[in-house]
Design a protein around this motif. Structure first.
Motif, PDB file in Angstrom:
ATOM      1  N   ASN A  77       0.828  -1.204   0.000  1.00 50.50           N
ATOM      2  CA  ASN A  77       0.000   0.000   0.000  1.00 50.50           C
ATOM      3  C   ASN A  77       0.856   1.244   0.000  1.00 50.50           C
ATOM      4  O   ASN A  77       2.054   1.204   0.310  1.00 50.50           O
ATOM      5  N   THR A  78       0.237   2.342  -0.365  1.00 55.57           N
ATOM      6  CA  THR A  78       0.909   3.636  -0.358  1.00 55.57           C
ATOM      7  C   THR A  78      -0.103   4.739  -0.104  1.00 55.57           C
ATOM      8  O   THR A  78      -1.279   4.617  -0.468  1.00 55.57           O
ATOM      9  N   ASP A  79       0.337   5.809   0.534  1.00 54.03           N
ATOM     10  CA  ASP A  79      -0.499   6.999   0.696  1.00 54.03           C
ATOM     11  C   ASP A  79       0.400   8.221   0.718  1.00 54.03           C
ATOM     12  O   ASP A  79       1.577   8.138   1.097  1.00 54.03           O
ATOM     13  N   ASP A 122      -3.912  11.036  -1.769  1.00 53.13           N
ATOM     14  CA  ASP A 122      -4.409   9.846  -2.457  1.00 53.13           C
ATOM     15  C   ASP A 122      -3.775   8.629  -1.797  1.00 53.13           C
ATOM     16  O   ASP A 122      -2.797   8.744  -1.038  1.00 53.13           O
ATOM     17  N   SER A 123      -4.322   7.436  -2.083  1.00 54.37           N
ATOM     18  CA  SER A 123      -3.772   6.192  -1.541  1.00 54.37           C
ATOM     19  C   SER A 123      -4.092   5.050  -2.493  1.00 54.37           C
ATOM     20  O   SER A 123      -5.028   5.130  -3.296  1.00 54.37           O
ATOM     21  N   ARG A 124      -3.308   3.968  -2.400  1.00 52.81           N
ATOM     22  CA  ARG A 124      -3.500   2.770  -3.201  1.00 52.81           C
ATOM     23  C   ARG A 124      -3.182   1.552  -2.346  1.00 52.81           C
ATOM     24  O   ARG A 124      -2.370   1.607  -1.429  1.00 52.81           O
ATOM     25  N   SER A 125      -3.802   0.410  -2.681  1.00 54.54           N
ATOM     26  CA  SER A 125      -3.508  -0.843  -2.005  1.00 54.54           C
ATOM     27  C   SER A 125      -3.926  -1.996  -2.899  1.00 54.54           C
ATOM     28  O   SER A 125      -4.993  -1.949  -3.523  1.00 54.54           O
ATOM     29  N   ASP A 126      -3.056  -3.028  -3.016  1.00 57.12           N
ATOM     30  CA  ASP A 126      -3.435  -4.223  -3.763  1.00 57.12           C
ATOM     31  C   ASP A 126      -2.499  -5.375  -3.406  1.00 57.12           C
ATOM     32  O   ASP A 126      -1.526  -5.215  -2.681  1.00 57.12           O
ATOM     33  N   TYR A 136       3.540  -6.940  -9.752  1.00 57.73           N
ATOM     34  CA  TYR A 136       2.701  -5.763  -9.602  1.00 57.73           C
ATOM     35  C   TYR A 136       3.435  -4.473  -9.955  1.00 57.73           C
ATOM     36  O   TYR A 136       4.662  -4.396  -9.938  1.00 57.73           O
ATOM     37  N   MET A 159       2.483  -0.501  -8.743  1.00 56.44           N
ATOM     38  CA  MET A 159       1.579   0.388  -8.022  1.00 56.44           C
ATOM     39  C   MET A 159       2.141   1.805  -8.139  1.00 56.44           C
ATOM     40  O   MET A 159       3.122   2.150  -7.486  1.00 56.44           O
ATOM     41  N   ASP A 160       1.543   2.576  -9.016  1.00 53.97           N
ATOM     42  CA  ASP A 160       2.036   3.910  -9.334  1.00 53.97           C
ATOM     43  C   ASP A 160       1.024   4.940  -8.849  1.00 53.97           C
ATOM     44  O   ASP A 160       0.024   5.211  -9.516  1.00 53.97           O
ATOM     45  N   LEU A 161       1.284   5.518  -7.686  1.00 57.31           N
ATOM     46  CA  LEU A 161       0.382   6.537  -7.155  1.00 57.31           C
ATOM     47  C   LEU A 161       0.542   7.821  -7.958  1.00 57.31           C
ATOM     48  O   LEU A 161       1.666   8.280  -8.172  1.00 57.31           O
TER      49      LEU A 161
END
Length: 322
Positions: free
Chosen positions: A63-65, A77-81, A86, A88-90
Motif C-alpha cells: 500500500n501507499t499513501d 491519495d492512496s493505493r492498495s493491492d 505488480y 503500483m504507481d500513485l
C-alpha cells in the motif's frame, strides 16, 4: 585640480537592484527528500531468492499513501493491492506551480523555484520466485522490487508547505515456513535530503526540513520481534549497513544542509520455526516541511532607495564643498 566625485556604476546598480528586490523578496526556501530502494529480494542465507515452495502459507499486501499541502490547500491519495507481479504507481500529489512531472525522482540543487508542494511514489517488481501455481496470488520470477518516494516543497513568497509519502514495500507480508530456517532481506538504496534557506529568508522564522525513514519489522506468534532500521552501524543480524536511512536535515538559518546515502544493505532474520505464523512489515517514508518569512517589501524598497539617495546626496555635498 579637483576630480569630480562619483560612484561606480556597479555600486549604483547594486543599490537599485536591492530596491527592485522588493518586488518579489525572494527568500528561496526549498526542502526535498528522495528515498529509492532497488533490487529488493527475500533470499535464503546464500543470497538466492526464495521460491513459492519455500512457504507453507503466504499473504502479501502492499500500500501507499501521500499528501501535499501548500498554504492551507491539501491534496492526497492512496493505493492498495496484492496482485503479483505488480506495479503500483500513485499519481503525483501536487499543489502550486509545480514544474516537475510524474515520477521525477531527480535530486534538486539548492536553487529555489516557484511556490509548490509535491510528492510521488512508485512500486514494482517481485521479491521471490513464483512457479505459476494457484497456491499464491502471483506468478513470475524474482526481478527485485523497486520502491521510490519523493517529497518536495519550494517557497519564494511568504507561506508554508508540507508533504508526506508512505510506502509499504510489502506491508503485512504474512507467512508460514514448512521448515525451520533463517531468511534474508537484501536491497540497494539511494537516500537524498536537502534543506535550504536562501540569503533573503528572514531569520528567525523561516525553516526548511526533510526526513527519511525505512524499517523492516519481523514479528511472530512464537514471540519473535526483530526490527531492521538501517543506521550505518552493524547491529545483531545485519550483514550490510553502510549508512543511515533514518535521518533528517534542517535549516533555521540561511544556508544549505544535504545528506546522501548510497549503498547495499542486507540483514538475516533470527531462526524462524516451521509452522509458526510470522509477519514482515516494511515502512518507507519521506517527509518535508517549509515555512517562509521575508523582510517586508517596503523595508527592502526603502533600503534600496535610501542607498541611492544617500549616494547622490553625498555627491552633491562634495560638489558644494569643492
Amino acid at each position: 585640480m579637483n576630480k569630480k566625485p562619483g560612484f561606480s556604476p556597479r555600486l549604483i546598480a547594486m543599490a537599485l537592484a536591492l530596491g527592485a528586490a522588493a518586488s518579489n523578496a525572494n527568500a528561496g526556501v526549498l526542502a526535498q527528500g528522495v528515498l529509492e530502494i532497488k533490487n529488493f529480494f527475500l533470499t535464503d542465507t546464500a543470497g538466492t531468492p526464495l521460491k513459492e515452495s519455500d512457504f507453507a502459507a503466504l499473504v502479501a499486501n502492499h500500500n501507499t499513501d501521500a499528501f501535499a499541502k501548500l498554504n492551507g490547500v491539501t491534496v492526497s491519495d492512496s493505493r492498495s493491492d496484492n496482485v503479483y507481479p505488480y506495479t503500483m504507481d500513485l499519481p503525483q500529489q501536487s499543489v502550486g506551480a509545480n514544474p516537475y512531472g510524474e515520477n521525477d525522482y531527480t535530486h534538486r540543487p539548492p536553487i529555489y523555484s516557484t511556490n509548490y508542494a509535491r510528492t510521488d511514489t512508485f512500486l514494482s517488481g517481485n521479491s521471490i520466485n513464483y512457479d505459476k501455481s494457484d497456491t499464491f496470488p502471483g506468478s513470475g520470477s524474482a526481478t527485485g522490487v523497486t520502491a521510490q518516494v519523493v517529497g518536495e516543497v519550494s517557497l519564494n513568497t511568504t507561506g508554508e508547505a508540507t508533504t508526506q509519502a508512505n510506502l509499504g514495500l510489502q506491508a503485512d507480508f504474512v507467512f508460514v515456513l514448512p521448515t525451520t530456517r533463517k531468511i534474508r532481506l537484501q536491497f540497494d538504496a539511494d537516500d537524498y535530503l536537502l534543506a535550504f534557506l536562501g540569503p533573503l529568508a528572514k531569520v528567525p522564522g523561516s525553516t526548511a526540513f526533510a526526513s527519511s525513514s525505512w524499517s523492516a519489522a519481523l514479528t511472530g506468534d512464537d514471540g519473535t520481534s526483530y526490527t531492521f532500521a538501517p543506521n550505518g552501524v552493524l547491529d545483531a543480524g545485519e550483514l550490510l549497513d553502510p549508512c543511515s536511512l533514518n535521518t533528517s536535515r534542517s535549516r533555521l538559518i540561511n544556508g544549505v544542509s544535504t545528506y546522501s546515502c548510497i549503498g547495499s544493505f542486507a540483514v538475516e532474520s533470527p531462526t524462524l520455526t516451521a509452522g509458526v505464523l510470522y509477519q514482515l512489515a516494511i515502512r518507507h517514508t519521506i517527509s518535508t516541511d517549509a515555512d517562509k518569512l521575508v523582510p517586508e517589501p517596503g523595508t527592502l524598497a526603502l533600503l534600496g532607495a535610501g542607498l541611492v539617495a544617500g549616494m547622490f546626496g553625498a555627491t552633491r555635498r562634495r560638489r558644494e564643498q569643492a
